[in-house]
Design a protein around this motif. Structure first.
Motif, PDB file in Angstrom:
ATOM      1  N   LEU A  19     -74.384   5.901  87.668  1.00  0.00           N
ATOM      2  CA  LEU A  19     -75.713   6.407  88.032  1.00  0.00           C
ATOM      3  C   LEU A  19     -76.491   6.782  86.760  1.00  0.00           C
ATOM      4  CD1 LEU A  19     -77.319   7.106  90.640  1.00  0.00           C
ATOM      5  CD2 LEU A  19     -76.738   9.481  90.165  1.00  0.00           C
ATOM      6  N   MET A  20     -75.819   7.509  85.860  1.00  0.00           N
ATOM      7  CA  MET A  20     -76.468   7.904  84.603  1.00  0.00           C
ATOM      8  C   MET A  20     -76.927   6.672  83.832  1.00  0.00           C
ATOM      9  SD  MET A  20     -73.898  10.925  83.305  1.00  0.00           S
ATOM     10  CE  MET A  20     -74.645  11.237  81.709  1.00  0.00           C
ATOM     11  N   PHE A  21     -76.056   5.670  83.791  1.00  0.00           N
ATOM     12  CA  PHE A  21     -76.367   4.470  83.031  1.00  0.00           C
ATOM     13  C   PHE A  21     -77.508   3.688  83.687  1.00  0.00           C
ATOM     14  CE2 PHE A  21     -75.250   0.308  81.072  1.00  0.00           C
ATOM     15  CZ  PHE A  21     -75.343   0.729  79.760  1.00  0.00           C
ATOM     16  N   VAL A  22     -77.457   3.608  85.013  1.00  0.00           N
ATOM     17  CA  VAL A  22     -78.491   2.855  85.734  1.00  0.00           C
ATOM     18  C   VAL A  22     -79.858   3.505  85.535  1.00  0.00           C
ATOM     19  CG1 VAL A  22     -79.337   2.323  88.055  1.00  0.00           C
ATOM     20  CG2 VAL A  22     -76.982   1.785  87.439  1.00  0.00           C
ATOM     21  N   VAL A  23     -79.899   4.850  85.553  1.00  0.00           N
ATOM     22  CA  VAL A  23     -81.163   5.556  85.326  1.00  0.00           C
ATOM     23  C   VAL A  23     -81.759   5.140  83.979  1.00  0.00           C
ATOM     24  CG1 VAL A  23     -82.147   7.823  84.806  1.00  0.00           C
ATOM     25  CG2 VAL A  23     -80.648   7.536  86.791  1.00  0.00           C
ATOM     26  N   LEU A  24     -80.892   5.109  82.973  1.00  0.00           N
ATOM     27  CA  LEU A  24     -81.346   4.739  81.629  1.00  0.00           C
ATOM     28  C   LEU A  24     -81.872   3.301  81.606  1.00  0.00           C
ATOM     29  CD1 LEU A  24     -81.444   6.023  78.834  1.00  0.00           C
ATOM     30  CD2 LEU A  24     -79.264   4.936  78.342  1.00  0.00           C
ATOM     31  N   ILE A  25     -81.120   2.408  82.252  1.00  0.00           N
ATOM     32  CA  ILE A  25     -81.512   0.992  82.256  1.00  0.00           C
ATOM     33  C   ILE A  25     -82.849   0.815  82.985  1.00  0.00           C
ATOM     34  CG2 ILE A  25     -80.876  -1.326  83.061  1.00  0.00           C
ATOM     35  CD1 ILE A  25     -79.109  -0.418  80.829  1.00  0.00           C
ATOM     36  N   VAL A  26     -82.978   1.484  84.136  1.00  0.00           N
ATOM     37  CA  VAL A  26     -84.217   1.360  84.909  1.00  0.00           C
ATOM     38  C   VAL A  26     -85.406   1.841  84.080  1.00  0.00           C
ATOM     39  CG1 VAL A  26     -85.475   2.312  86.888  1.00  0.00           C
ATOM     40  CG2 VAL A  26     -83.134   1.478  87.178  1.00  0.00           C
ATOM     41  N   LEU A  27     -85.220   2.988  83.421  1.00  0.00           N
ATOM     42  CA  LEU A  27     -86.285   3.502  82.546  1.00  0.00           C
ATOM     43  C   LEU A  27     -86.628   2.476  81.470  1.00  0.00           C
ATOM     44  CD1 LEU A  27     -85.434   7.278  81.961  1.00  0.00           C
ATOM     45  CD2 LEU A  27     -87.443   6.311  83.081  1.00  0.00           C
ATOM     46  N   ALA A  28     -85.584   1.923  80.831  1.00  0.00           N
ATOM     47  CA  ALA A  28     -85.803   1.001  79.726  1.00  0.00           C
ATOM     48  C   ALA A  28     -86.533  -0.253  80.195  1.00  0.00           C
ATOM     49  CB  ALA A  28     -84.473   0.642  79.077  1.00  0.00           C
ATOM     50  N   VAL A  29     -86.184  -0.712  81.411  1.00  0.00           N
ATOM     51  CA  VAL A  29     -86.800  -1.944  81.908  1.00  0.00           C
ATOM     52  C   VAL A  29     -88.255  -1.701  82.295  1.00  0.00           C
ATOM     53  CG1 VAL A  29     -86.775  -3.608  83.805  1.00  0.00           C
ATOM     54  CG2 VAL A  29     -84.636  -2.991  82.655  1.00  0.00           C
ATOM     55  N   PHE A  30     -88.528  -0.539  82.932  1.00  0.00           N
ATOM     56  CA  PHE A  30     -89.866  -0.331  83.490  1.00  0.00           C
ATOM     57  C   PHE A  30     -90.767   0.539  82.616  1.00  0.00           C
ATOM     58  CE2 PHE A  30     -87.296  -1.453  87.199  1.00  0.00           C
ATOM     59  CZ  PHE A  30     -88.059  -2.518  87.652  1.00  0.00           C
ATOM     60  N   ILE A  31     -90.323   0.841  81.382  1.00  0.00           N
ATOM     61  CA  ILE A  31     -91.097   1.742  80.546  1.00  0.00           C
ATOM     62  C   ILE A  31     -92.552   1.284  80.333  1.00  0.00           C
ATOM     63  CG2 ILE A  31     -90.190   0.806  78.357  1.00  0.00           C
ATOM     64  CD1 ILE A  31     -91.145   4.454  79.016  1.00  0.00           C
ATOM     65  N   PRO A  32     -92.849  -0.020  80.207  1.00  0.00           N
ATOM     66  CA  PRO A  32     -94.260  -0.403  80.027  1.00  0.00           C
ATOM     67  C   PRO A  32     -95.131   0.038  81.196  1.00  0.00           C
ATOM     68  CG  PRO A  32     -92.828  -2.245  79.541  1.00  0.00           C
ATOM     69  CD  PRO A  32     -91.964  -1.188  80.143  1.00  0.00           C
ATOM     70  N   TYR A  33     -94.531   0.143  82.394  1.00  0.00           N
ATOM     71  CA  TYR A  33     -95.310   0.554  83.570  1.00  0.00           C
ATOM     72  C   TYR A  33     -95.311   2.070  83.733  1.00  0.00           C
ATOM     73  CZ  TYR A  33     -94.342  -4.328  84.285  1.00  0.00           C
ATOM     74  OH  TYR A  33     -94.224  -5.665  84.097  1.00  0.00           O
ATOM     75  N   ILE A  34     -94.295   2.738  83.152  1.00  0.00           N
ATOM     76  CA  ILE A  34     -94.197   4.187  83.302  1.00  0.00           C
ATOM     77  C   ILE A  34     -95.112   4.888  82.299  1.00  0.00           C
ATOM     78  CG2 ILE A  34     -92.647   6.186  83.192  1.00  0.00           C
ATOM     79  CD1 ILE A  34     -90.352   4.241  83.864  1.00  0.00           C
ATOM     80  N   SER A  35     -95.102   4.403  81.070  1.00  0.00           N
ATOM     81  CA  SER A  35     -95.822   5.121  80.018  1.00  0.00           C
ATOM     82  C   SER A  35     -97.114   4.388  79.648  1.00  0.00           C
ATOM     83  CB  SER A  35     -94.916   5.240  78.787  1.00  0.00           C
ATOM     84  OG  SER A  35     -95.694   5.421  77.641  1.00  0.00           O
ATOM     85  N   PRO A  36     -98.196   5.116  79.473  1.00  0.00           N
ATOM     86  CA  PRO A  36     -99.461   4.490  79.069  1.00  0.00           C
ATOM     87  C   PRO A  36     -99.504   4.198  77.566  1.00  0.00           C
ATOM     88  CG  PRO A  36     -99.778   6.831  79.404  1.00  0.00           C
ATOM     89  CD  PRO A  36     -98.347   6.547  79.737  1.00  0.00           C
ATOM     90  N   TYR A  37     -98.498   4.692  76.816  1.00  0.00           N
ATOM     91  CA  TYR A  37     -98.554   4.545  75.367  1.00  0.00           C
ATOM     92  C   TYR A  37     -97.765   3.340  74.885  1.00  0.00           C
ATOM     93  CZ  TYR A  37     -99.935   9.378  76.023  1.00  0.00           C
ATOM     94  OH  TYR A  37    -100.539  10.505  76.460  1.00  0.00           O
ATOM     95  N   HIS A  38     -98.109   2.926  73.666  1.00  0.00           N
ATOM     96  CA  HIS A  38     -97.341   1.889  73.006  1.00  0.00           C
ATOM     97  C   HIS A  38     -96.411   2.580  72.010  1.00  0.00           C
ATOM     98  CE1 HIS A  38     -96.492  -1.489  70.274  1.00  0.00           C
ATOM     99  NE2 HIS A  38     -96.599  -2.221  71.383  1.00  0.00           N
ATOM    100  N   PRO A  39     -95.174   2.079  71.825  1.00  0.00           N
ATOM    101  CA  PRO A  39     -94.229   2.825  70.992  1.00  0.00           C
ATOM    102  C   PRO A  39     -94.680   2.978  69.535  1.00  0.00           C
ATOM    103  CG  PRO A  39     -93.382   0.660  71.556  1.00  0.00           C
ATOM    104  CD  PRO A  39     -94.569   0.902  72.428  1.00  0.00           C
ATOM    105  N   SER A  40     -95.473   2.071  69.016  1.00  0.00           N
ATOM    106  CA  SER A  40     -95.880   2.239  67.612  1.00  0.00           C
ATOM    107  C   SER A  40     -97.375   2.533  67.465  1.00  0.00           C
ATOM    108  CB  SER A  40     -95.474   0.998  66.804  1.00  0.00           C
ATOM    109  OG  SER A  40     -95.747  -0.158  67.523  1.00  0.00           O
ATOM    110  N   GLU A  41     -97.949   2.928  68.582  1.00  0.00           N
ATOM    111  CA  GLU A  41     -99.368   3.289  68.551  1.00  0.00           C
ATOM    112  C   GLU A  41     -99.521   4.680  67.918  1.00  0.00           C
ATOM    113  OE1 GLU A  41    -102.120   3.080  72.304  1.00  0.00           O
ATOM    114  OE2 GLU A  41    -101.262   5.088  72.162  1.00  0.00           O
ATOM    115  N   GLN A  42    -100.253   4.725  66.789  1.00  0.00           N
ATOM    116  CA  GLN A  42    -100.383   5.997  66.079  1.00  0.00           C
ATOM    117  C   GLN A  42    -101.643   6.735  66.531  1.00  0.00           C
ATOM    118  OE1 GLN A  42    -100.111   5.372  61.862  1.00  0.00           O
ATOM    119  NE2 GLN A  42     -98.189   4.231  62.042  1.00  0.00           N
ATOM    120  N   ASN A  43    -101.548   8.052  66.477  1.00  0.00           N
ATOM    121  CA  ASN A  43    -102.705   8.886  66.808  1.00  0.00           C
ATOM    122  C   ASN A  43    -102.651  10.103  65.894  1.00  0.00           C
ATOM    123  OD1 ASN A  43    -104.709  10.396  67.851  1.00  0.00           O
ATOM    124  ND2 ASN A  43    -103.856  10.588  69.906  1.00  0.00           N
ATOM    125  N   LEU A  44    -103.254   9.927  64.703  1.00  0.00           N
ATOM    126  CA  LEU A  44    -103.053  10.937  63.667  1.00  0.00           C
ATOM    127  C   LEU A  44    -103.741  12.257  63.974  1.00  0.00           C
ATOM    128  CD1 LEU A  44    -103.180   8.638  60.536  1.00  0.00           C
ATOM    129  CD2 LEU A  44    -101.202   9.760  61.566  1.00  0.00           C
TER     130      LEU A  44
END
Lengths: 254, 288
Positions: free
Chosen positions: B34-59
Motif C-alpha cells: 500500500l505504501m509503495f502503491v501510494v508513492l507510485i500513484v503520486l509519481a505517475v499522476f504528479i503532472p495532474y496533481i501539482s500545478p508547478y513544474h519541478p524546475s520552474e523557478q520563482n525567485l
C-alpha cells in the motif's frame, strides 16, 4: 534356464574420499524378471549399492573397484516420495515430462501416456483434471507418482530404495501389492532394498543380507530365512517382532 | 473467543488456502505494498496533481515554509518542494527498478549454474563474488561511477558490475541445497537435460527467495543512488533527485530544515515499504 543375467555386479567397492570403505567387494547378478532383496541394518551399504547401479553416488563417494554390467536401463523408486518430486511442479506435468524425454514422443502424446500410467498405478481421476502439487497428495499417492515416473523410463530393472519405509502400514501394503502386480504385468527385474524382512520375503525370490558393506549371506529367499547360515542373518530374523497371537507357533515364515 | 492461528488452514479437500487468502493474512505485505502503491500513484499522476513544474523557478518566493499553495514549502530557488519530491521519486524509483533488472537476471542465473554444476563452475563464480565482496561496496560504486561519468549511465554500469553478486550468492547456496535433494538427483537419472532441470525445476524453487532478496537489495540500491546524488556524481542537477535535494538543502538546515529532511524521509519511507513487501513475501512463501 541359460538366459544371461541382465545385471551383473562383480566385486563392487565404494569408499569415501578419505578412503573409508563403505561397500566392500559386493557382487550379485540378476536375471530378467527376477527380484532380489537387499536387507540389512542402516548404514550397511544397501542404498549405496543401489545408487551405484544407477550411477547416482552422493558427493564424496566414489567407486574404488569392481564392475557393474547392465544391459538394460534402470530407474529408481525413492524412500521419501515427497522428496523425490519437485515441490513446485504439478505431478502430472513431471510425469509427462519424463515420458517426453525418455520415450521421445510428442508433448501431447506424452500427456496421454502419463495419464495411462496414472491409471495403471490406480491414482484417482481427479489428478487428470486439476493440477496437483506433491504437497497436496498423500504419501501413498506421491509414491505411486514416483513409481509411475520410474516406469515411464520403461526400465529393465526397477530399483526400489525402501519404497515403503516412509509410509503408513496400510499404505505400505497397497504399494507393495501395486509393485508386485506391475512386475507381473510388465516383467521388469527388481532390486528391492528394505529393512523389512517380511516385505523382502513377500517380494523377492532371492535375498542378500548385507552388513558393514559386505554381503554376508546370499541365496534363495526361503532358504536364507528358514536356514540362516550367518549369525547376523539369524539375528535379523530374530529381531522381527512377531504378532502376539502368533507367538509360540514357530511358523512365522512358512 | 480469540482464535490463534499459526498455519494456514487446509481446505476440506486438502488444497492449500488460496493465494488471496494468504496475502490477506500477511499484514506486512499489505501495508508495504500500500505504501509503495501510494508513492507510485503520486509519481505517475504528479503532472495532474501539482500545478508547478519541478524546475520552474520563482525567485520572489524562495525558502517559503509549508503553506496551502506550496504543501511542503519552496526551496532556495523558489521551486515547489512537493512537486520536486515526487518528480524525484519518478527518477530515483525508475532508475532503481531498471538498474536491478540485469543484475537480478545474471545473479540468479550464475548462482544456479554455480550451485547446480558445482566443481569448477562453482569455483570460478565463487571466486568472482568473493573478490567483489572483499572490496567495500561504496568504494566500487564511487570508482565506477567516476570512471563511467556521472549520471544515470554510471549508475546502470556500476550495478551491472556489482549488483549481481548478492543474488548469485543467495541463489548458489539455495541451488546447492536443492541439488542434494532427491528430486534433482532423480530428475538427472531420469534423463532430463540439465538446462531443463535448471530452468523448469530449479528456477521456480529459488525464485521466491531471490525476489525477497531483490526487495531488500532495491532499498540498498536506492540509498546508493541517493548517496551518489548527494556526492554530486549521481544524477545531474536539473533533474530532480532526492540525493541532490538533500545536499542542496544542507546549506539552509538551520532556517529551512525541511528542505533536507523531507527527501530524507522519502528515502526512509520507500525503504520501509520495500522491506515490508520483502518480509511479507518471505512470510507467504515460508508458510507454503
Amino acid at each position: 534356464m541359460s538366459t544371461s543375467p541382465i545385471l551383473e555386479i562383480e566385486a563392487l567397492s565404494l569408499a569415501t574420499k578419505s578412503n573409508e570403505t563403505l561397500v566392500d567387494n559386493v557382487g550379485f547378478s540378476l536375471n530378467k524378471g527376477e527380484s532380489l532383496g537387499l536387507v540389512g541394518e542402516s548404514g550397511s551399504g544397501k542404498s549405496l549399492t543401489l545408487r551405484a547401479i544407477l550411477g547416482l553416488l552422493p558427493h564424496g563417494v566414489r567407486q574404488t573397484g569392481g564392475v557393474i554390467k547392465s544391459e538394460v536401463s534402470s530407474a529408481m523408486v525413492f524412500q521419501d516420495p515427497r522428496g523425490a518430486l519437485d515441490p513446485l511442479c504439478p505431478v502430472v506435468k513431471q510425469l509427462a515430462e519424463v515420458v517426453y524425454f525418455r520415450q521421445k514422443v510428442s508433448r501431447k502424446a506424452s500427456r496421454v501416456v502419463a495419464l495411462e500410467l496414472l491409471e495403471m498405478l490406480g491414482l484417482p481421476d481427479s489428478l487428470k483434471r486439476t493440477d496437483r502439487y506433491p504437497s497436496q497428495l498423500s504419501g501413498g499417492q506421491c509414491q505411486r507418482i514416483v513409481i509411475a515416473i520410474a516406469l515411464a523410463c520403461k526400465p529393465g530393472i526397477l530399483l526400489c530404495d525402501e519404497p515403503t519405509t516412509a509410509l503408513d502400514v496400510t499404505v505400505q501394503r497397497q504399494i507393495i501389492e501395486t509393485i508386485a502386480r506391475l512386475q507381473q504385468e510388465l516383467g521388469f527385474a527388481m532390486v528391492f532394498v528394505t529393512h523389512n524382512l517380511a516385505v523382502a520375503a513377500a517380494m523377492c525370490s532371492k535375498l542378500a543380507v548385507m552388513k558393514k558393506g559386505q554381503i554376508v549371506e546370499h541365496g534363495n529367499t526361503l532358504n536364507v530365512l528358514q536356514n540362516p547360515q550367518n549369525p547376523y542373518t539369524q539375528m535379523l530374523i530374530n529381531s522381527v517382532l512377531p504378532l502376539p497371537e502368533l507367538e509360540g507357533s514357530g511358523q512365522l515364515w512358512s | 473467543m480469540k482464535r490463534i492461528r499459526t498455519e494456514p488452514q487446509l481446505h476440506q479437500d486438502g488444497r492449500q488456502p488460496s493465494i488471496i487468502h494468504r496475502i490477506w493474512n500477511t499484514p506486512s505485505l499489505l501495508v508495504g505494498s500500500l505504501m509503495f502503491v501510494v508513492l507510485i500513484v503520486l509519481a505517475v499522476f504528479i503532472p495532474y496533481i501539482s500545478p508547478y513544474h519541478p524546475s520552474e523557478q520563482n525567485l520572489s518566493a524562495f525558502l517559503q515554509p509549508p503553506s496551502a499553495e506550496h504543501w511542503l514549502g519552496t526551496d532556495q530557488l523558489g521551486r515547489d518542494l512537493f512537486t520536486r519530491l515526487i518528480y524525484a521519486a519518478r527518477t530515483d524509483l525508475s532508475i532503481m527498478v531498471l538498474a536491478e533488472v540485469v543484475p537480478f537476471c545474471t545473479g540468479v542465473f550464475l548462482g544456479m549454474l554455480a550451485g547446480y554444476y558445482g566443481k569448477w563452475v562453482d569455483t570460478v563464480i565463487t571466486l568472482l563474488t568473493d573478490t567483489f565482496i572483499a572490496f567495500p561496496f561504496y568504494l566500487i560504486v564511487i570508482i565506477v561511477a567516476f570512471a563511467s561519468g556521472a549520471g544515470e549511465r554510471g549508475i546502470y554500469i556500476t550495478f551491472m558490475l556489482v549488483g549481481w553478486i548478492v543474488f548469485a550468492r543467495v541463489v548458489r547456496g539455495l541451488s546447492a541445497s536443492f541439488r542434494e535433494q532427491e528430486w534433482v538427483a532423480s530428475a538427472q537419472t531420469l534423463g532430463l537435460p540439465g538446462v531443463r532441470i535448471i530452468l523448469r525445476h530449479l528456477l521456480p524453487n529459488v525464485l521466491p527467495q531471490a525476489v525477497v532478496v531483490l526487495m531488500t537489495d532495491m532499498v540498498g540500491l536506492l540509498v546508493a543512488i541517493v548517496t551518489l546524488g548527494y556526492l554530486g556524481i549521481g544524477i545531474a542537477p536539473p533533474t530532480p533527485d532526492w540525493g541532490t535535494m538533500i545536499s542542496d538543502g544542507q546549506s539552509f538546515i538551520t532556517t529551512a530544515w525541511w528542505l533536507s529532511a523531507v527527501p530524507g524521509f522519502a528515502v526512509v519511507y520507500t525503504g520501509i515499504a520495500l522491506s515490508l513487501v520483502g518480509d511479507g513475501l518471505a512470510d507467504i512463501w515460508r508458510k507454503k
